[in-house]
Design an enzyme around this catalytic site. Sequence first.
Site, short mmCIF file in Angstrom:
data_model
loop_
_atom_site.label_atom_id
_atom_site.label_comp_id
_atom_site.label_asym_id
_atom_site.label_seq_id
_atom_site.Cartn_x
_atom_site.Cartn_y
_atom_site.Cartn_z
N GLU A 189 -5.04 16.44 -7.22
CA GLU A 189 -5.38 15.63 -6.04
C GLU A 189 -5.16 14.17 -6.41
O GLU A 189 -5.84 13.63 -7.29
CB GLU A 189 -6.83 15.88 -5.64
N ASP A 207 -16.75 7.15 -2.07
CA ASP A 207 -16.52 7.36 -3.50
C ASP A 207 -17.64 6.76 -4.33
O ASP A 207 -18.16 5.70 -4.02
CB ASP A 207 -15.19 6.72 -3.93
#
Length: 267
Positions: free
Chosen positions: A49, A60
């Site tokens: 990914e 994140d």
Amino acid sequence: MSHIGVAFDKARAEGRAVLVGCMPAGFPTVEGSIAAMTAMVEAGVDVIEVEIPYSDPVMDGPVIQRASDIALAGGVRVADTLRIIEAVAATGVPVVTMTYWNPVEQYGVDAFARDLAAAGGTGLITPDLIPDEAQEWLAASDAHGLDRTFLVAPSSTDTRLEMTVEHCRGFVYATALMGVTGARTQASAAAPVLVSRVRGVTDLPVGVGLGTGTGAQASTVAGFADGVIVGSALIRCLLDAPSLPAGLTALRALSAELAAGVRTPAH
């Protein structure tokens, strides 16, 4: 069937889960990220990914943010990301891209889909895009044969979960913990429940992200999910290392440990 679907089918036939390893494009450098992702593949990671670094990555955790900041400071652009995807796809593993929606809009949705497909990318994970607002992406992904992975969370209502899953292709991304990403000490108790809810409405494979950092944790998640998605723990191998070669050595070791974990699912 999509390239990523083949990877999930192969793993299922072997009685194990797929290991998805995540790394921001251009971290620590463009060439360094190609070396890192290639090392992950060689150590047993099934799917890579590639995250497009973004200046405001709301979902994140601090490790991925720090790595993205380093990549952005190095001047990485979407064109560099596409070159990285092409290099990693040449290893033969499926390469999926994770991106916030803004960089795709700035590039042009159809142009991005076209160029991603041309680079060998299998599809997109879009953490801040919901299907109701994704008409342009739905059309572009259909036109260019790309998978699309939307996120579901423990907080998703049944209606929202069903609608989200209906628009996924390739696999469904289940976020196992509420809040931002990052390695945790234990897998969320909500994760198995969420996976079974998703399986109640689709035959698509379910990948679980947020929190896995050791082989034992990977084994636990592999016991109830089709895919184990690991980011922060792998990135930390490079962040904490005194040099890139040392970081790659640590990265290979952790990738191999995680790969062994998904091959011995804890039931």
